[in-house]
Write an enzyme that holds these catalytic residues in place. Structure first.
Site, PDB file in Angstrom:
ATOM      1  CE  LYS A  69      38.103  41.281  38.895  1.00  0.00           C
ATOM      2  NZ  LYS A  69      37.798  42.284  37.760  1.00  0.00           N
ATOM      3  CE  LYS A 126      39.551  50.212  35.091  1.00  0.00           C
ATOM      4  NZ  LYS A 126      39.191  48.655  35.104  1.00  0.00           N
ATOM      5  CE  LYS A 181      44.777  43.031  37.708  1.00  0.00           C
ATOM      6  NZ  LYS A 181      44.101  43.501  36.010  1.00  0.00           N
TER       7      LYS A 181
HETATM    8  N1  AQP Z   1      48.508  46.636  36.728  1.00  0.00           N
HETATM    9  C1  AQP Z   1      48.186  46.496  35.530  1.00  0.00           C
HETATM   10  N2  AQP Z   1      49.206  46.772  34.211  1.00  0.00           N
HETATM   11  C2  AQP Z   1      49.064  46.895  32.888  1.00  0.00           C
HETATM   12  N3  AQP Z   1      47.996  46.854  32.220  1.00  0.00           N
HETATM   13  C3  AQP Z   1      46.533  45.780  33.210  1.00  0.00           C
HETATM   14  N4  AQP Z   1      45.368  46.101  33.247  1.00  0.00           N
HETATM   15  C4  AQP Z   1      45.034  46.361  33.593  1.00  0.00           C
HETATM   16  N5  AQP Z   1      45.721  46.327  34.952  1.00  0.00           N
HETATM   17  C5  AQP Z   1      46.857  46.629  34.086  1.00  0.00           C
HETATM   18  C6  AQP Z   1      44.839  45.885  31.440  1.00  0.00           C
HETATM   19  O1  AQP Z   1      44.121  47.172  31.120  1.00  0.00           O
HETATM   20  C7  AQP Z   1      43.219  46.746  30.271  1.00  0.00           C
HETATM   21  C8  AQP Z   1      41.711  47.183  30.997  1.00  0.00           C
HETATM   22  O2  AQP Z   1      41.232  46.366  31.756  1.00  0.00           O
HETATM   23  P1  AQP Z   1      39.837  46.101  32.929  1.00  0.00           P
HETATM   24  O3  AQP Z   1      39.135  47.366  32.793  1.00  0.00           O
HETATM   25  O4  AQP Z   1      39.194  45.048  31.903  1.00  0.00           O
HETATM   26  O5  AQP Z   1      40.562  45.601  34.229  1.00  0.00           O
HETATM   27  P2  AQP Z   1      40.793  44.773  34.750  1.00  0.00           P
HETATM   28  O6  AQP Z   1      42.072  43.872  34.103  1.00  0.00           O
HETATM   29  O7  AQP Z   1      40.346  43.425  35.362  1.00  0.00           O
HETATM   30  O8  AQP Z   1      42.235  45.015  35.747  1.00  0.00           O
HETATM   31  P3  AQP Z   1      41.567  46.422  36.734  1.00  0.00           P
HETATM   32  O9  AQP Z   1      41.446  48.123  35.430  1.00  0.00           O
HETATM   33  O10 AQP Z   1      42.883  46.599  37.767  1.00  0.00           O
HETATM   34  O11 AQP Z   1      40.064  46.314  37.548  1.00  0.00           O
HETATM   35  P4  AQP Z   1      39.913  45.862  38.564  1.00  0.00           P
HETATM   36  O12 AQP Z   1      40.186  46.245  39.878  1.00  0.00           O
HETATM   37  O13 AQP Z   1      38.297  45.674  38.007  1.00  0.00           O
HETATM   38  O14 AQP Z   1      39.776  44.318  38.040  1.00  0.00           O
HETATM   39  C9  AQP Z   1      43.345  45.141  30.258  1.00  0.00           C
HETATM   40  O15 AQP Z   1      43.896  45.464  28.931  1.00  0.00           O
HETATM   41  C10 AQP Z   1      44.558  44.798  31.630  1.00  0.00           C
HETATM   42  O16 AQP Z   1      45.304  43.695  30.661  1.00  0.00           O
END
Ligand code: AQP
Length: 332
Positions: free
Chosen positions: A111, A197, A194
């Site tokens: 990040k 968001k 992956k």
């Molecule tokens: N691609 C993914 N596949 C499976 N699980 C996923 N999670 C996130 N992306 C995937 C799971 O969603 C939960 C919430 O995630 P978060 O909001 O804490 O954000 P994150 O893990 O950093 O992932 P994002 O949604 O992609 O956000 P950004 O882009 O902001 O980093 C967690 O349980 C995560 O494992």
């Protein structure tokens, strides 16, 4: 009864990965655990969030939980910033965790990217706050996607060091719960990243708010190779985009990847993608629709968040009091 804590960041663009990797699994757990589900807005501000969008996205995470089937009577749904104990315990954990541990966190490296010097201190200390989120309820299990495994190991290290340093058994050692065929949903544009968001391309993800047309368009444009689908999982090796779409199908249909391949072996993507579109619209579409309906009544969502915050604060208070006693903070 064992206790679950999990959270999703209200940073916008809630997607199919968040659903399959986390939110969908929250529902079934309500039968066997006391569940606490949070919109982790303090985590979200570790990178810039527009204030109005953050408020709206916080409600949207709560609405997504409700739409997926989390029952606010049985489970607690609340926003992280409304229970101050998270921040208080996070500070104590900032003093327990070691710099060397945080330096190994791959999510920070991803990040922060090349511009590490300019990343917020909050982004770096994020895993300490996550450990506090979980430990302030002495939660025993955390349902997450694969990407969060490393942070949970750090939570265990922090809990263990706290217990060792103070010679107590204050904190339990938490276990991750990682289930299903889609624990790591990949970007539709790049099978090595992956689904996320924060990906600048909206075509990389299917979101809760996508309708049939946009799901169809995104899947049509999803990157694949030119070969038909193989007969066995072995044949998906070195084909990350194909493996991803098969994994998504399997998760949505509640089948194994092998069962999906048995049905589609030899089919070209021009056959498989429309079938996946139909399935996604059937299984994921109604949840997005329900989320949108809930979002039309923000006062209802706010009332659930308020009640959740009161229940969460009541659970966190005795744990924080115990920790303060152990650490040697005086009671005024
Ligand atoms: N691609 C993914 N596949 C499976 N699980 C996923 N999670 C996130 N992306 C995937 C799971 O969603 C939960 C919430 O995630 P978060 O909001 O804490 O954000 P994150 O893990 O950093 O992932 P994002 O949604 O992609 O956000 P950004 O882009 O902001 O980093 C967690 O349980 C995560 O494992």
């Amino acid at each position: 009864m064992s206790r679950i804590f999990s959270g999703v960041q209200p940073s916008g663009n809630l997607h199919l990965g968040n659903y399959l990797g986390a939110i969908r699994n929250f529902v079934g757990l309500q039968d066997d655990y006391e569940c606490i589900y949070c919109a982790v807005n303090m985590h979200a501000i570790t990178v810039w969030q527009d204030p109005e969008a953050l408020r709206n996205n916080t409600r949207e995470v709560a609405a997504a939980y409700l739409a997926a089937g989390v029952d606010p009577k049985r489970s607690i749904i609340f926003a992280q910033s409304t229970v101050a104990a998270h921040a208080e315990l996070a500070w104590i954990f900032n003093c327990v965790a070691r710099l060397g541990w945080l330096n190994r966190m791959t999510q920070f490296k991803e990040k922060a990217g090349k511009n590490r010097e300019n990343a917020s201190v909050g982004l770096y200390a994020y895993p300490n706050l996550m450990a506090a989120d979980i430990m302030v309820y002495k939660a025993t299990h955390v349902p997450v996607g694969e990407d969060q495994k490393q942070h949970l190991e750090l939570t265990r290290d922090i809990a263990q060091k706290f217990n060792n340093d103070y010679g107590t058994e204050t904190f339990p050692l938490v276990e991750p719960l990682i289930f299903g065929a889609a624990t790591r949903v990949m970007s539709l544009r790049d099978g090595s990243k992956k689904m996320s968001k924060s990906d600048p391309s909206d075509y990389s993800r299917i979101t809760f708010t996508d309708d049939r047309d946009s799901i169809a368009k995104k899947l049509r444009k999803a990157r694949t190779d030119a070969d038909p689908l193989p007969e066995t999982e072995e044949g998906l090796k070195d084909r990350p985009e194909a493996a991803n779409l098969v994994g998504i199908y399997a998760a949505l249909a509640d089948l194994s990847k092998q069962e999906v391949l048995s049905e589609f072996a030899g089919a070209p993507f021009s056959t498989f993608k429309p079938a996946l579109t139909d399935l996604a619209v059937e299984k994921f579409g109604p949840i997005g629709e329900e989320m949108k309906k809930l979002m039309a009544d923000p006062a209802h969502v706010d009332a659930i968040l308020k009640e959740g915050a009161e229940r969460a604060a009541a659970l966190a208070a005795p744990v924080l009091a115990e920790v303060k006693e152990v650490v040697g903070f005086i009671h005024p």
